[in-house]
Design a protein around this motif. Structure first.
Motif, PDB file in Angstrom:
ATOM      1  N   ILE A 100       0.913  -1.074   0.049  1.00  0.00           N
ATOM      2  CA  ILE A 100       0.117  -0.053  -0.067  1.00  0.00           C
ATOM      3  C   ILE A 100       0.924   1.309   0.024  1.00  0.00           C
ATOM      4  N   PRO A 101       0.377   2.337  -0.418  1.00  0.00           N
ATOM      5  CA  PRO A 101       1.271   3.487  -0.378  1.00  0.00           C
ATOM      6  C   PRO A 101       2.153   3.852   1.024  1.00  0.00           C
ATOM      7  N   SER A 102       3.349   4.381   0.998  1.00  0.00           N
ATOM      8  CA  SER A 102       4.081   4.574   2.227  1.00  0.00           C
ATOM      9  C   SER A 102       3.357   5.810   2.882  1.00  0.00           C
ATOM     10  N   GLY A 103       3.149   5.664   4.163  1.00  0.00           N
ATOM     11  CA  GLY A 103       2.597   6.921   4.751  1.00  0.00           C
ATOM     12  C   GLY A 103       2.078   6.327   6.436  1.00  0.00           C
ATOM     13  N   LEU A 104       1.686   7.441   6.867  1.00  0.00           N
ATOM     14  CA  LEU A 104       1.125   7.180   7.964  1.00  0.00           C
ATOM     15  C   LEU A 104      -0.593   6.889   8.106  1.00  0.00           C
ATOM     16  N   TYR A 105      -0.633   5.642   8.984  1.00  0.00           N
ATOM     17  CA  TYR A 105      -1.882   4.961   8.953  1.00  0.00           C
ATOM     18  C   TYR A 105      -2.485   4.983  10.583  1.00  0.00           C
ATOM     19  N   HIS A 106      -3.979   5.093  10.743  1.00  0.00           N
ATOM     20  CA  HIS A 106      -4.317   4.648  12.323  1.00  0.00           C
ATOM     21  C   HIS A 106      -5.154   3.401  11.938  1.00  0.00           C
ATOM     22  N   PHE A 107      -5.003   2.444  13.021  1.00  0.00           N
ATOM     23  CA  PHE A 107      -5.383   1.215  12.801  1.00  0.00           C
ATOM     24  C   PHE A 107      -6.771   1.125  13.571  1.00  0.00           C
ATOM     25  N   ARG A 108      -7.863   0.841  13.017  1.00  0.00           N
ATOM     26  CA  ARG A 108      -9.363   0.756  13.518  1.00  0.00           C
ATOM     27  C   ARG A 108      -9.543  -0.577  14.297  1.00  0.00           C
ATOM     28  N   PRO A 109      -9.441  -0.847  15.463  1.00  0.00           N
ATOM     29  CA  PRO A 109      -9.333  -2.350  15.988  1.00  0.00           C
ATOM     30  C   PRO A 109     -10.813  -2.904  16.014  1.00  0.00           C
ATOM     31  N   ASP A 110     -11.825  -2.027  15.874  1.00  0.00           N
ATOM     32  CA  ASP A 110     -13.111  -2.529  15.695  1.00  0.00           C
ATOM     33  C   ASP A 110     -13.530  -2.949  14.250  1.00  0.00           C
ATOM     34  N   GLN A 111     -12.620  -2.303  13.437  1.00  0.00           N
ATOM     35  CA  GLN A 111     -13.137  -2.545  11.823  1.00  0.00           C
ATOM     36  C   GLN A 111     -12.195  -3.479  11.228  1.00  0.00           C
ATOM     37  N   GLN A 112     -11.039  -3.750  11.614  1.00  0.00           N
ATOM     38  CA  GLN A 112      -9.827  -4.262  11.073  1.00  0.00           C
ATOM     39  C   GLN A 112      -9.706  -3.550   9.704  1.00  0.00           C
ATOM     40  N   SER A 113      -9.543  -2.199  10.163  1.00  0.00           N
ATOM     41  CA  SER A 113      -9.192  -1.535   8.806  1.00  0.00           C
ATOM     42  C   SER A 113      -8.150  -0.359   9.248  1.00  0.00           C
ATOM     43  N   LEU A 114      -7.499   0.106   8.097  1.00  0.00           N
ATOM     44  CA  LEU A 114      -6.537   1.319   8.194  1.00  0.00           C
ATOM     45  C   LEU A 114      -7.006   2.515   7.937  1.00  0.00           C
ATOM     46  N   GLU A 115      -6.841   3.509   8.702  1.00  0.00           N
ATOM     47  CA  GLU A 115      -7.380   5.076   8.274  1.00  0.00           C
ATOM     48  C   GLU A 115      -5.945   5.665   7.714  1.00  0.00           C
ATOM     49  N   ILE A 116      -6.109   6.118   6.339  1.00  0.00           N
ATOM     50  CA  ILE A 116      -5.029   6.788   5.922  1.00  0.00           C
ATOM     51  C   ILE A 116      -4.739   8.362   6.380  1.00  0.00           C
ATOM     52  N   LEU A 117      -3.657   8.465   7.219  1.00  0.00           N
ATOM     53  CA  LEU A 117      -3.662   9.949   7.830  1.00  0.00           C
ATOM     54  C   LEU A 117      -2.852  10.736   6.866  1.00  0.00           C
ATOM     55  N   LYS A 118      -1.699  10.430   6.361  1.00  0.00           N
ATOM     56  CA  LYS A 118      -0.897  11.186   5.409  1.00  0.00           C
ATOM     57  C   LYS A 118       0.151  10.120   4.562  1.00  0.00           C
ATOM     58  N   GLU A 119      -0.015  10.381   3.163  1.00  0.00           N
ATOM     59  CA  GLU A 119       0.836   9.734   2.629  1.00  0.00           C
ATOM     60  C   GLU A 119       2.311  10.245   2.371  1.00  0.00           C
ATOM     61  N   GLY A 120       3.209   9.321   2.166  1.00  0.00           N
ATOM     62  CA  GLY A 120       4.637  10.037   1.994  1.00  0.00           C
ATOM     63  C   GLY A 120       5.735   9.154   2.395  1.00  0.00           C
ATOM     64  N   GLU A 121       6.748   9.486   2.075  1.00  0.00           N
ATOM     65  CA  GLU A 121       8.046   8.669   2.576  1.00  0.00           C
ATOM     66  C   GLU A 121       8.167   9.291   3.868  1.00  0.00           C
ATOM     67  N   PHE A 122       8.403   8.486   4.848  1.00  0.00           N
ATOM     68  CA  PHE A 122       8.715   9.412   6.199  1.00  0.00           C
ATOM     69  C   PHE A 122       9.934   8.700   6.792  1.00  0.00           C
ATOM     70  N   ALA A 123      10.552   7.682   6.421  1.00  0.00           N
ATOM     71  CA  ALA A 123      11.862   6.853   6.937  1.00  0.00           C
ATOM     72  C   ALA A 123      12.678   8.217   7.343  1.00  0.00           C
ATOM     73  N   GLN A 124      13.067   9.112   6.464  1.00  0.00           N
ATOM     74  CA  GLN A 124      14.163  10.227   6.844  1.00  0.00           C
ATOM     75  C   GLN A 124      13.477  11.160   8.077  1.00  0.00           C
ATOM     76  N   GLU A 125      12.259  11.313   8.061  1.00  0.00           N
ATOM     77  CA  GLU A 125      11.599  12.082   9.240  1.00  0.00           C
ATOM     78  C   GLU A 125      11.798  11.380  10.308  1.00  0.00           C
ATOM     79  N   LEU A 126      11.357  10.299  10.518  1.00  0.00           N
ATOM     80  CA  LEU A 126      11.537   9.186  11.834  1.00  0.00           C
ATOM     81  C   LEU A 126      12.885   9.272  12.090  1.00  0.00           C
ATOM     82  N   LEU A 127      13.740   9.129  11.240  1.00  0.00           N
ATOM     83  CA  LEU A 127      15.140   8.921  11.883  1.00  0.00           C
ATOM     84  C   LEU A 127      15.553  10.208  12.499  1.00  0.00           C
ATOM     85  N   ASN A 128      14.933  11.478  12.224  1.00  0.00           N
ATOM     86  CA  ASN A 128      15.269  12.708  12.810  1.00  0.00           C
ATOM     87  C   ASN A 128      14.679  12.721  14.240  1.00  0.00           C
TER      88      ASN A 128
END
Ligand SMILES: Cc1cc2nc3c(=O)[nH]c(=O)nc-3n(C[C@H](O)[C@H](O)[C@H](O)COP(=O)(O)O)c2cc1C
Length: 286
Positions: free
Chosen positions: A162-190
């Protein structure tokens, strides 16, 4: 109570190398002392806890699902395949923190689903104890103080189907909510102290859990924070064992800049704060 005296007595028992200076001014010790139950506080808190036996309150408090109503969703349940037959003791023995990963490894949606849904997704809907409010109480694969489930789960996808990005997991629905798409590896490393030891840039995903403190303190007072952190440990362990069980590896990361990471997730950092950061990836080729 004289902490220094207690500490000195204890040193004789465990040959501890730590001095009393580490504990006398400790905020952790202060918190721990102040969240202890005694006969009086247990009775006082007991009245509050008892209020949760009211079916209406219980049903409301056991639906702690944060949701992002405007977010697009990915239903993970449709990617669900048969769970692998595994030897639990073998997995427990073999689980070790993995710090280097196969950078080409693309996480499948079945794997993502297993990791998230089996660690903190609702497995069964049942009636709260003493209530006729059937099917309202979502039970999960970890125990939870009072069934309040104070954690939320996010995943930063770095390399998956699936596209790289930040997702929130919905435990009641077994689904992912897309919060923002993007390549975040470098941001996380910071904001996370990972490399050079943990090759976060090679990982396929980073699972992050947060705790919403109000969900527990409304019932258990300050002691609820202990329960929240215990649950964070349960879920972290589930993620570690599950990743090992499906042939992947993971590593917990304790060194992160709280404010930066909370901001990255788009959470307030006061009522909801990060408590687990776990890299996940394929085992290195050699
Ligand atoms: C709360 C927590 C935070 C951790 N943080 C880091 C970390 O920042 N970097 C790292 O390399 N390992 C980290 N680890 C992994 C530990 O170093 C590791 O679990 C320990 O050395 C035992 O090894 P094992 O997990 O392979 O059995 C962390 C583990 C825990 C439980």
């Amino acid at each position: 109570m004289n902490l220094k005296e207690i500490k000195e007595k204890y040193d004789a028992l465990d040959n501890s190398m730590y001095g009393a200076k580490n504990i006398v001014d400790s905020l952790a010790m202060l918190y721990h002392e102040n969240s202890k139950f005694n006969t009086h506080s247990m009775r006082k808190q007991g009245e509050k806890i008892y209020a949760f036996s009211n079916p209406y309150i219980f049903a409301r408090s056991s639906q702690p699902f944060k949701c992002y109503p405007n977010a697009e969703r990915i239903d993970l349940s449709v990617y669900q395949q048969e769970l692998p037959e595994i030897d639990m003791f073998k997995i427990m023995r073999e689980r070790r923190s993995l710090r280097t990963y196969n950078p080409e490894y693309k996480l499948s949606l079945n794997e993502l689903n297993i990791i998230l849904h089996q660690s903190y997704g609702v497995q069964e809907w049942s009636a709260p104890i003493g209530s006729e409010n059937e099917g309202k109480f979502g039970l999960r694969n970890v125990p939870s103080g009072g069934g309040l489930y104070p954690l939320e789960m996010y995943v930063v996808v770095l390399n998956a189907h699936i596209p790289s990005g930040l997702y929130h997991f919905r435990p009641d629905q077994q689904s992912l909510e897309i919060l923002k798409e993007g390549e975040f590896a470098q941001e996380l490393l910071n904001m996370i102290q990972a490399e050079p030891y943990v090759k976060l840039g090679e990982a396929s995903a980073v699972v992050i859990t947060t705790g919403i403190i109000e969900r527990v303190i409304m019932k258990y007072g300050d002691r609820g924070y202990r329960f929240l952190m215990q649950e964070s440990g349960f879920v972290g362990m589930q993620v570690s064992l599950i990743t090992e069980g499906i042939g992947l590896g993971s590593c917990m990361l304790g060194g992160y800049n709280d404010d930066f990471l909370n901001e990255f997730l788009g959470i307030d950092g006061v009522f909801e704060t990060v408590n687990n950061v776990i890299t996940i990836g394929g085992k290195p080729k050699s």
